[in-house]
Motif scaffolding. Structure first.
Motif, PDB file in Angstrom:
ATOM      1  N   GLN A 182      -4.162  -2.267   3.267  1.00 11.87           N
ATOM      2  CA  GLN A 182      -6.143  -2.153   3.281  1.00 11.87           C
ATOM      3  C   GLN A 182      -6.226  -1.109   3.195  1.00 11.87           C
ATOM      4  OE1 GLN A 182      -7.037  -4.784   5.772  1.00 11.87           O
ATOM      5  NE2 GLN A 182      -8.012  -6.356   3.922  1.00 11.87           N
ATOM      6  N   VAL A 183      -6.253  -0.210   4.911  1.00 15.09           N
ATOM      7  CA  VAL A 183      -6.927   0.845   5.464  1.00 15.09           C
ATOM      8  C   VAL A 183      -5.856   1.949   4.350  1.00 15.09           C
ATOM      9  CG1 VAL A 183      -4.610   1.610   7.187  1.00 15.09           C
ATOM     10  CG2 VAL A 183      -7.309   2.179   7.428  1.00 15.09           C
ATOM     11  N   LEU A 184      -4.891   2.400   3.814  1.00 17.94           N
ATOM     12  CA  LEU A 184      -4.205   3.367   2.827  1.00 17.94           C
ATOM     13  C   LEU A 184      -5.103   3.141   1.724  1.00 17.94           C
ATOM     14  CD1 LEU A 184      -0.806   3.425   3.532  1.00 17.94           C
ATOM     15  CD2 LEU A 184      -2.398   4.905   4.639  1.00 17.94           C
ATOM     16  N   GLN A 185      -5.749   1.865   1.128  1.00 17.18           N
ATOM     17  CA  GLN A 185      -6.172   2.023  -0.253  1.00 17.18           C
ATOM     18  C   GLN A 185      -7.438   2.613   0.120  1.00 17.18           C
ATOM     19  OE1 GLN A 185      -6.154  -1.811  -1.578  1.00 17.18           O
ATOM     20  NE2 GLN A 185      -6.825  -1.076  -3.452  1.00 17.18           N
ATOM     21  N   LEU A 186      -8.270   1.767   1.319  1.00 15.49           N
ATOM     22  CA  LEU A 186      -9.837   2.286   1.804  1.00 15.49           C
ATOM     23  C   LEU A 186      -9.666   4.408   1.799  1.00 15.49           C
ATOM     24  CD1 LEU A 186     -11.660   0.185   1.229  1.00 15.49           C
ATOM     25  CD2 LEU A 186     -11.901   1.019   4.021  1.00 15.49           C
ATOM     26  N   VAL A 187      -8.671   4.138   2.660  1.00 15.94           N
ATOM     27  CA  VAL A 187      -8.111   6.230   2.285  1.00 15.94           C
ATOM     28  C   VAL A 187      -8.185   6.369   1.100  1.00 15.94           C
ATOM     29  CG1 VAL A 187      -7.322   7.625   3.660  1.00 15.94           C
ATOM     30  CG2 VAL A 187      -7.270   5.949   4.556  1.00 15.94           C
ATOM     31  N   ARG A 188      -7.611   6.285   0.337  1.00 15.97           N
ATOM     32  CA  ARG A 188      -7.455   7.121  -0.987  1.00 15.97           C
ATOM     33  C   ARG A 188      -8.606   6.712  -1.290  1.00 15.97           C
ATOM     34  NH1 ARG A 188      -3.605   3.714  -2.524  1.00 15.97           N
ATOM     35  NH2 ARG A 188      -1.757   4.594  -1.086  1.00 15.97           N
TER      36      ARG A 188
END
Lengths: 281, 281
Positions: free
Chosen positions: A219-225
């Motif tokens: 989740q968090v990596l997607q949001l960062v991307r």
DNA sequence: AGCGGGGATACCCCCGAGGTATCGGGAGCC
DNA sequence: GGCTCCCGATACCTCGGGGGTATCCCCGCT
């Protein structure tokens, strides 16, 4: 003191309300009121002050709540570990718990190394939400845990250090800040359009703050991307990164130590073997 | 599981005999037999094998004995600490335990330093026989302990190291070996007419061996002065030495670390203050 | 004053922990 | 082999206390 009394006391202390506690315990309110009064009489101390709103803990009650929770966990652990030992006579599997999605490479090495030992016993791996590992170790749902200092509360366990690493800031690769050679934690938290996410506490609630509420790494990596957040992670997370993400070293973030932990009085051969294998990695 | 059941189980496991266990528990044999059978039924496991001689623990039973003892200690601790908190509302003294006759200088410094802090609470010092400190911490008779690694079992506590020292051999000053510049532990144990004394284990019994049975430092030093024994002690014991004793450094004895230890979930302000004061020494 | 929410009391029931008496069975012992 | 200990297990009874329902009392709010 009987564990029944302790369970009753903890329920009332947590609910601050005899009626609700009784409901939670699946019993009627009057016997619970009596049980608490009797406990107070036997201990010779007021554990609660009765307010028109409900029951409020006294200082003495606070002591009993802290100690009682630990005691209840120990009793539960005794029962659970005995039941597990009974299930598979002789060769009961040892239960190892770790944070879902972390340390996978290290875990694989550990499990391989242990499995290669002569007389190795089966290992059940239980992945659980961050922060739950220590609880599971305390109440007997697990026999060994992979923990991370300084995030997990390691107190009361025997531990061995497995690895230590720096933390880094992950942010969208296009972002102006992504070109920095290094940063401090304060600077990372102050990037205007990239708030740090909030992680759930043990009870599942989130602290207040500006960042998005998140549960896992994907989740968090997607949001960062997507350019909506940045996140501080141990360096080993680099292995999971795809395109679109940049990494900036942090100069003053606490180092993260991966530990193997087990209950201090453990006599299980499986636990001992795992710990030995971990030490030899 | 109720603590009553656990107490019964532990008694039977330790006595390996229902009748004796019943006597120790102040009850008749039949209800105890039934209680054990019922516990086994509820857990779905055989905890004992019935022999014509009595009751022998199974592997599962062994697990429950280890875990159960820890759980019982935790429950006892909860009750004792609550009772103590109740006695002196607000300002209950913190109980510190240490080995009788050791570390007196360090303890004095610690108590002075803590007493000088603002808001310091009263400290009860309980001197108890060697090895009992950890037990007292576990079952709530004490809140903080001064322990010595590697002699005390430190597992399950939070600790801070206070000091580390070498060990030395103490022997009568006239003895030929007293002129050695240094020695190994093996050499010290092999001096023909100077056996090393035996110290009591936790239950008060003595291990087998040639040396004299001894309880405290004064005794042993007297015996050494009489030329009947030698003894390995931490270097700080030099402070107590009178005439007639010689000291030989040991090259391979384990270093002794003095620690301050406290239960991991402690929330007592007194404990925190003592630990802080100890760290600042 | 009236009412509602919350804990305490009164009173009853019944389960289960504990007691006494006795049984069953293995190990030694003549 | 039969006798006798020495175990733990069973049978059966008793009674205390934990749990239930109904109700009370107190306090705060409107």
């Amino acid at each position: 003191m009987e564990t029944r009394e302790l369970r009753y006391f903890v329920a009332v202390a947590e609910e601050a309300h005899v009626g609700r506690a009784a409901e939670r315990l699946g019993m009627a309110q009057p016997p619970l009121s009596r049980a608490i009064a009797q406990l107070e009489r036997r201990l010779g101390a007021d554990l609660f002050v009765r307010t028109p709103r409900g029951m409020a803990l006294t200082g003495v009650g606070r002591t009993l709540l802290d100690e009682g929770r630990a005691a209840l966990a120990a009793v539960e652990a005794a029962e659970r570990r005995t039941r597990r030992a009974a299930e598979a006579p002789g060769r009961a599997p040892v239960v190892l718990t770790a944070k879902a999605g972390a340390s996978s490479e290290l875990m694989a090495k550990l499990l391989d190394a242990y499995a290669a030992e002569p007389g190795a016993v089966a290992v059940d791996v239980v992945l659980s939400p961050p922060g739950h590992q220590a609880l599971m170790l305390r109440d007997g749902r697990a026999d060994v845990a992979i923990l991370h200092r300084p995030f997990d509360d390691v107190s009361g366990f025997d531990v061995d250090e497995l690895a230590t690493e720096e933390q880094v800031l992950i942010l969208p690769s296009g972002h102006p800040a992504s070109t920095s050679r290094s940063m401090t934690v304060a600077e990372a938290g102050a990037i205007p359009d990239l708030p740090l996410p909030r992680w759930p506490s043990l009870d599942g609630s989130y602290p207040d703050g500006p960042g998005p509420e998140l549960r896992d790494l994907t989740q968090v990596l997607q949001l960062v991307r997507l350019g909506r957040a940045s996140v501080v992670l141990p360096e080993s997370a680099r292995a999971n990164l795809r395109d679109g993400l940049a990494v900036v070293p942090l100069t003053d973030a606490p180092r993260v130590t991966t530990l193997i932990a087990w209950p201090p009085h453990s006599t299980s051969a499986g636990v001992a073997g795992l710990v030995r294998a971990a030490g030899a990695l």
